[in-house]
Each structure stands twice: as C-alpha cells, then as structure tokens.
Design a protein around this motif. Structure first.
Motif, mmCIF file in Angstrom:
data_model
loop_
_atom_site.group_PDB
_atom_site.id
_atom_site.type_symbol
_atom_site.label_atom_id
_atom_site.label_comp_id
_atom_site.label_asym_id
_atom_site.label_seq_id
_atom_site.Cartn_x
_atom_site.Cartn_y
_atom_site.Cartn_z
ATOM 1 N N GLN A 184 2.174 -1.320 6.727
ATOM 2 C CA GLN A 184 2.160 -2.725 6.354
ATOM 3 C C GLN A 184 1.073 -3.035 5.328
ATOM 4 O OE1 GLN A 184 1.825 -4.483 10.327
ATOM 5 N NE2 GLN A 184 4.006 -4.944 10.300
ATOM 6 N N ILE A 185 0.537 -2.005 4.685
ATOM 7 C CA ILE A 185 -0.507 -2.235 3.684
ATOM 8 C C ILE A 185 0.079 -2.911 2.448
ATOM 9 C CG2 ILE A 185 -1.875 -0.251 4.438
ATOM 10 C CD1 ILE A 185 -0.724 1.259 1.985
ATOM 11 N N LYS A 186 -0.771 -3.619 1.720
ATOM 12 C CA LYS A 186 -0.369 -4.161 0.429
ATOM 13 C C LYS A 186 -0.342 -3.008 -0.584
ATOM 14 C CE LYS A 186 -2.264 -8.780 1.267
ATOM 15 N NZ LYS A 186 -3.231 -9.812 0.813
ATOM 16 N N ASP A 187 0.738 -2.921 -1.333
ATOM 17 C CA ASP A 187 0.904 -1.798 -2.248
ATOM 18 C C ASP A 187 1.547 -2.272 -3.544
ATOM 19 O OD1 ASP A 187 1.027 0.766 -3.279
ATOM 20 O OD2 ASP A 187 2.806 1.351 -2.127
ATOM 21 N N PRO A 188 0.834 -3.121 -4.309
ATOM 22 C CA PRO A 188 1.441 -3.712 -5.505
ATOM 23 C C PRO A 188 1.796 -2.701 -6.583
ATOM 24 C CG PRO A 188 -0.912 -4.149 -5.457
ATOM 25 C CD PRO A 188 -0.560 -3.565 -4.122
ATOM 26 N N GLN A 189 1.149 -1.551 -6.567
ATOM 27 C CA GLN A 189 1.423 -0.533 -7.581
ATOM 28 C C GLN A 189 2.434 0.505 -7.122
ATOM 29 O OE1 GLN A 189 -2.763 0.497 -8.205
ATOM 30 N NE2 GLN A 189 -2.635 -0.393 -10.249
ATOM 31 N N HIS A 190 3.011 0.300 -5.933
ATOM 32 C CA HIS A 190 4.075 1.167 -5.413
ATOM 33 C C HIS A 190 3.610 2.616 -5.239
ATOM 34 C CE1 HIS A 190 6.719 -2.243 -6.183
ATOM 35 N NE2 HIS A 190 6.290 -2.258 -7.434
ATOM 36 N N VAL A 211 15.518 4.702 4.322
ATOM 37 C CA VAL A 211 15.495 4.054 5.636
ATOM 38 C C VAL A 211 14.213 3.250 5.792
ATOM 39 C CG1 VAL A 211 17.010 5.748 6.714
ATOM 40 C CG2 VAL A 211 14.533 6.103 6.770
ATOM 41 N N SER A 212 14.297 2.181 6.573
ATOM 42 C CA SER A 212 13.166 1.254 6.670
ATOM 43 C C SER A 212 12.006 1.820 7.472
ATOM 44 C CB SER A 212 13.621 -0.074 7.281
ATOM 45 O OG SER A 212 14.112 0.128 8.594
ATOM 46 N N LYS A 213 12.291 2.742 8.397
ATOM 47 C CA LYS A 213 11.241 3.347 9.210
ATOM 48 C C LYS A 213 11.357 4.868 9.148
ATOM 49 C CE LYS A 213 10.773 -0.515 12.467
ATOM 50 N NZ LYS A 213 10.818 -0.925 13.888
ATOM 51 N N PRO A 214 11.028 5.445 8.006
ATOM 52 C CA PRO A 214 11.195 6.886 7.847
ATOM 53 C C PRO A 214 10.216 7.684 8.708
ATOM 54 C CG PRO A 214 10.050 5.974 5.956
ATOM 55 C CD PRO A 214 10.492 4.805 6.796
ATOM 56 N N LEU A 255 1.225 7.409 5.720
ATOM 57 C CA LEU A 255 1.553 6.771 4.449
ATOM 58 C C LEU A 255 0.351 6.051 3.855
ATOM 59 C CD1 LEU A 255 3.761 6.232 2.372
ATOM 60 C CD2 LEU A 255 4.280 4.112 3.590
ATOM 61 N N SER A 256 -0.332 5.249 4.649
ATOM 62 C CA SER A 256 -1.479 4.519 4.103
ATOM 63 C C SER A 256 -2.594 5.471 3.688
ATOM 64 C CB SER A 256 -1.998 3.490 5.113
ATOM 65 O OG SER A 256 -2.449 4.122 6.308
ATOM 66 N N ALA A 257 -2.753 6.587 4.422
ATOM 67 C CA ALA A 257 -3.756 7.580 4.026
ATOM 68 C C ALA A 257 -3.370 8.229 2.704
ATOM 69 C CB ALA A 257 -3.909 8.638 5.117
ATOM 70 N N GLY A 258 -2.074 8.531 2.536
ATOM 71 C CA GLY A 258 -1.622 9.102 1.275
ATOM 72 C C GLY A 258 -1.824 8.153 0.113
#
Length: 544
Positions: free
Chosen positions: A171-177, A198-201, A518-521
C-alpha cells in the motif's frame, strides 16, 4: 493508450464477455477496439453469493481522443500512465570506487540490480550463504532443532522474504511506478507472468529460491560481485574539521577492508549486532514502533467458506486470505499481518536460546491450514531506554518463548478456547499446528505483556463476528511473533544519505523504510537512484 478501471463482471464470465463489457461501457463498435490488455484483475467478495471480478484494462482505440473527450468527467476512464522505468544515469567508464551493498534481501537485491544495470558494478556483501545452502541450514532448524546463527530464515541470500508467502503487493505510495519495475524483473527471473496482472500476486518459497539465483546471475553478468559469508563488523568513517562524517568503507569480520564512498545498508530487521555497531559508530538511530503477538491457525477450508461461500475452492479465486483490524479499549491496535493462505508456521529464530515464529506458503497454497500473525502494536513508550531498547524488548519475549517451549526450539502454543478462558492448554484439538520442530501446549498469556493479552482477548471475538469460526475453540495460537518490522529506524535525508554519515544509504526493512518484499524492492530501487545521483553529482529528485 487509454486506461479503463473498475470494470466488474461475474466470477464465472465467458472470455468474450470482457470485450463485450468494454464495448458497452465505452459505447463503441467492435472494430473501434484495436487492442485490449489486462493491467490488473482483482475481486469483490463482499457479497458471497455474487462475487465479481474487477478489471483494470489498457486499451488501444481507433479514436481515443474522441472517447477521452466524452468521458472527461469519468474518473474510471483516462490516459494510461507511462510505467516504463528510466535510469537516472550511467556510470562513467572508470570508477574510482565501486558502491557496496550490505545485504542480499529484496532491498539489497534490487539496489544491486539497478546499480549494475546503470554500470556501477556493485559489490554485494551477505553475511549468510547462497540461497540453496541457506535452505539446507534452515531445514536443519525445522527438522533437527539445529540453529545456525548466520544462516537461517533471517540471514542469507534472498533475505527473510525467501521463506514467506512471497506476497508482492503493498500500500506504499509509488508515483514513479517502481513497483512495476520490481515485478517485471521478477518475471524475467522466472516468476509467473500473472504477478503483473493479479491484484494480490504471490510467488511462494520454492520459486523465490530459483528467482534469487537468476537475479544473482544477471547482476554478475553486468559486472556485479557477490561475497557470501562476509559479515560487516565495522564502518570506516572520516571526520572533517567541521564535524562532518563521510563513509570510506567497511571492515569485514575476518579483518578484510573494502573501501568505498557509497555504502547501501540493506541489512533487514534482524541484524541486531549490526545495529549495535552502528550505534557505537555514532550513526543516527532512533527507536520505532512495531508489533508483537502470535501466529494463529485455522483450517484453510473454513476461511475459504467464510470469505467465498459456495464459491470456496474456485480456481480463479484460489485460497482465501483475510485482513482484520480491531482498536481495543485499552488503546492498542490489534491486526492480522503476513497472512499465509494454505501455508505453515515456521521457526524464524536467528539467535540461540530464542524462539521466533513466522509464516510461509508455497505457490500452490495447498497446505491444510491458514495462518496469520495476530499482533498488537507497541511503541518506544513501552520500552524506554534508547534506540536499541526495542531489540531488548524483543529478546526478552523470545527468551521466554524458548523456555516455555522446552528449550529445544519447540514453540509454546495454546488453543483459542483456552486463551480466551484464561487457562493453560494441556492438549490441542482438531486443528493440527504446522510449526516445526513442534509445539508445547502452555499459557501464552504468561509470555506476553498484559496489555497485549487484554487486547487479543477483546479482538478475537470481534474478528469472529467478521469471519465466523475465527474464535473456534480449537484454533491454534503459536508464539511468539516478534519480528513484524524493525524496532529501529536508521534515519536518512531526502538525498538518501544517513542524517549524519554521508555516503551511508540506509534502506529497506532493517532501516525502517519498508515492510514486505515489494516495498523493500521499491526502496532498493530508490536507494540505487540516490547512490547514482551522488556518484554522478546529480541533483536530488524531490518527486522520489
């Protein structure tokens, strides 16, 4: 390209129905839709009798401008964002000193990959072993109660995320994708392509192992260098006359010195000895909140029926998950965390004489039980005493769990019925705990802080009203869950550098800037960009 969001169809819809729904939604003829690509697919299971799939689609239309004009006020129709990744720069032909990356978990892995792709030829220092050797050591604890403090669930190639459900959403903000970049690199390394839509990979442990190996090969092919069994014992820091501090390299445990002016600190949340070294060297640290509690297990079939009703077992939906939150009367937040459908509870200790639990699933999510951390928030006010006081708080709980389990890495466990009734468990019921090396029935309330016990006893019946059966008497609680997130934050500035040590780039979960693969990556990518800007003398990108 145009993006259409929130397009809902029945769970069992025909393949042709998706195209037909797009045409009807936009009011265009069939020949006007030139291309259709699923960007994301999720589901809405709030009405179990009418579960719907929810699509986000990227479309190529014959007259896109006209459609965009007609739907200018519609928030679900608009131009597709550009999610392509763009490097911030390229390394010069000759580098005076190569950047160092401490830690080969998801954050360090992505930082090293992006640095390598930009030509900086990073050196990756990992205190543990290569992932397959590390897997053998981890099984040694699970099967034989033999703990290797440098090679376990927490330490080694791939980081703690390797032995998890492999969830790839955040759920992090990721404006740069940047999250898209992470997923695309994972697919290149062997992850299933469905993680892009998928929404929850999720991936699962076995696939994560092969992915980590593939990404290592890519980094090495680009000039990166791995050094395993290379624990960083100290930092080399220069002090200027004005008091400014500049990193100059690291000292390994064997005495070897590696010089560098740019060091990524991606050590993970369990590198307690590293945090102590950082404090000793005067790096700016602060205590931060985290959570503690237990792992709770229910039959996966029960969770499927609670969430999906008659659609339980549907192949498209897969094994059901859940996310629960309760704000207790004593002011504490109680919530489910790291929910693992069809998974197992695993031994996650990294220090002798301490018991820690975590959850793990394979890609199939086919085990009999669902498990999740059920945890209560704690903060520095609960463990006053400096930036490392939270680590001492964790250790006391883990030592108590070790004693209660029998001093052989079995974990203390209790049925939900006994826990709610305030009595120790002497035996367990039909729900068979999955934790290896095994469990010892006991009284978990004697191991947790009183405020956590009170909050859990209030929350479980409340959760039962949302998921019928959550408070079933024979559901199993296994303790203790203490590593939900780092108890320390290694503060950094907008430029990515440590607040008081230039050239040190704190990153990922251990530094307090991520919570999951994901957020760590994503944080690893941002940190690689910060390193590149510093090495190239580029301005800080404030949008990052």
């Amino acid at each position: 390209m145009l993006r259409l969001t929130e397009l809902k169809l029945p769970l069992d819809h025909e393949e042709a129905a998706l195209r037909a729904a797009v045409l009807a939604r936009l009011g265009i003829p069939d020949d006007a839709l030139l291309e259709m690509r699923v960007f994301r697919r999720g589901y809405d299971a709030r009405r179990k009798s009418a579960i719907r799939l929810i699509y986000t689609l990227d479309l190529v239309l014959r007259d896109e401008a006209a459609v965009l004009a007609r739907f200018a006020a519609d928030p679900h129709v608009g131009p597709s964002p550009d999610t392509r990744y763009r490097f911030v720069g390229r390394a010069p032909e000759r580098l005076a000193r190569r950047p160092l990356v401490i830690g080969a978990g998801p954050c360090g892995l992505m930082a090293a990959l992006v640095l390598a792709q930009m030509g900086f030829r990073p050196v990756i220092l990992e205190r543990g072993k290569v992932v397959r050797e590390r897997t053998k050591d981890t099984w040694g604890l699970w099967r034989r109660s033999e703990l290797n403090p440098e090679s376990n669930v927490q330490f080694g190639e791939g980081g703690a995320g390797t032995f998890s459900d492999g969830k790839l959403y955040s759920q992090i903000k990721d404006p740069q994708h940047h999250g898209r970049k992470v997923l695309e690199e994972f697919v290149k390394a062997g992850a299933p392509e469905e993680i892009l839509t998928v929404s929850k990979p999720h991936i699962g442990t076995f696939r994560l192992v092969t992915m980590v190996e593939s990404m290592r090969a890519t980094i090495e092919s680009l000039g990166g260098e791995y050094r395993f069994n290379s624990k960083v014992a100290d930092l080399l820091i220069d002090r200027a006359a004005d008091g400014a501090r500049q990193i100059r390299g690291v000292v390994l445990e064997d005495g070897a010195i590696l010089e560098s002016d740019h060091v990524v600190l991606a050590v993970g949340h369990s590198a307690r000895d590293t945090f102590a070294m950082l404090e000793k060297r005067g790096v700016y640290l602060e205590a931060k909140p985290f959570s503690v509690g237990v792992r709770i297990e229910h039959p996966q079939g029960m969770i499927d029926r609670c969430r999906f009703g008659d659609f339980a077992g549907n192949k498209t939906l897969g094994a059901a998950d859940y996310k629960l939150v309760h704000h207790a009367g004593n002011g504490r937040a109680v919530y489910s965390f790291c929910m693992c459908p069809g998974g197992t509870v695993v031994a996650a200790a990294s220090e002798p004489g301490r018991v820690v639990t975590n959850g793990m699933s394979q890609y199939s999510r086919a085990e009999r039980n669902a498990n999740a951390a059920l945890v209560v928030s704690v903060g520095p006010e609960d463990y006053p005493g400096g930036p490392l006081a939270g680590i001492d708080f964790q250790r006391r709980l883990e030592e108590a769990a070790f004693e209660a389990g029998g001093r052989d890495y079995r974990a203390p466990a209790q049925t939900v019925g006994d826990f709610l009734a305030g009595r120790p468990s002497a035996a367990l019921g039909e729900v068979i705990p999955s934790y290896k090396p095994g469990v010892t029935p006991t009284d978990l309330a004697a191991l947790l802080p009183d405020f956590a016990v009170a909050a859990l006893r209030e929350a479980i019946p409340a959760f039962d009203r949302q998921l019928k059966g959550y408070a079933r008497p024979d559901a199993v609680m296994t303790g203790l869950e203490t590593r939900t997130s780092s108890p320390v934050r290694v503060r950094r500035g907008a430029d990515g550098h440590s607040l008081n040590t230039h050239g040190l780039f704190p990153a990922g979960e251990g530094a307090g800037y991520a919570g999951g693969i994901l957020s760590a990556g994503v944080d690893g990518i941002r940190t690689a960009e910060a390193v590149a800007r510093s090495m190239l003398g580029l301005a800080v990108d404030q949008a990052a």
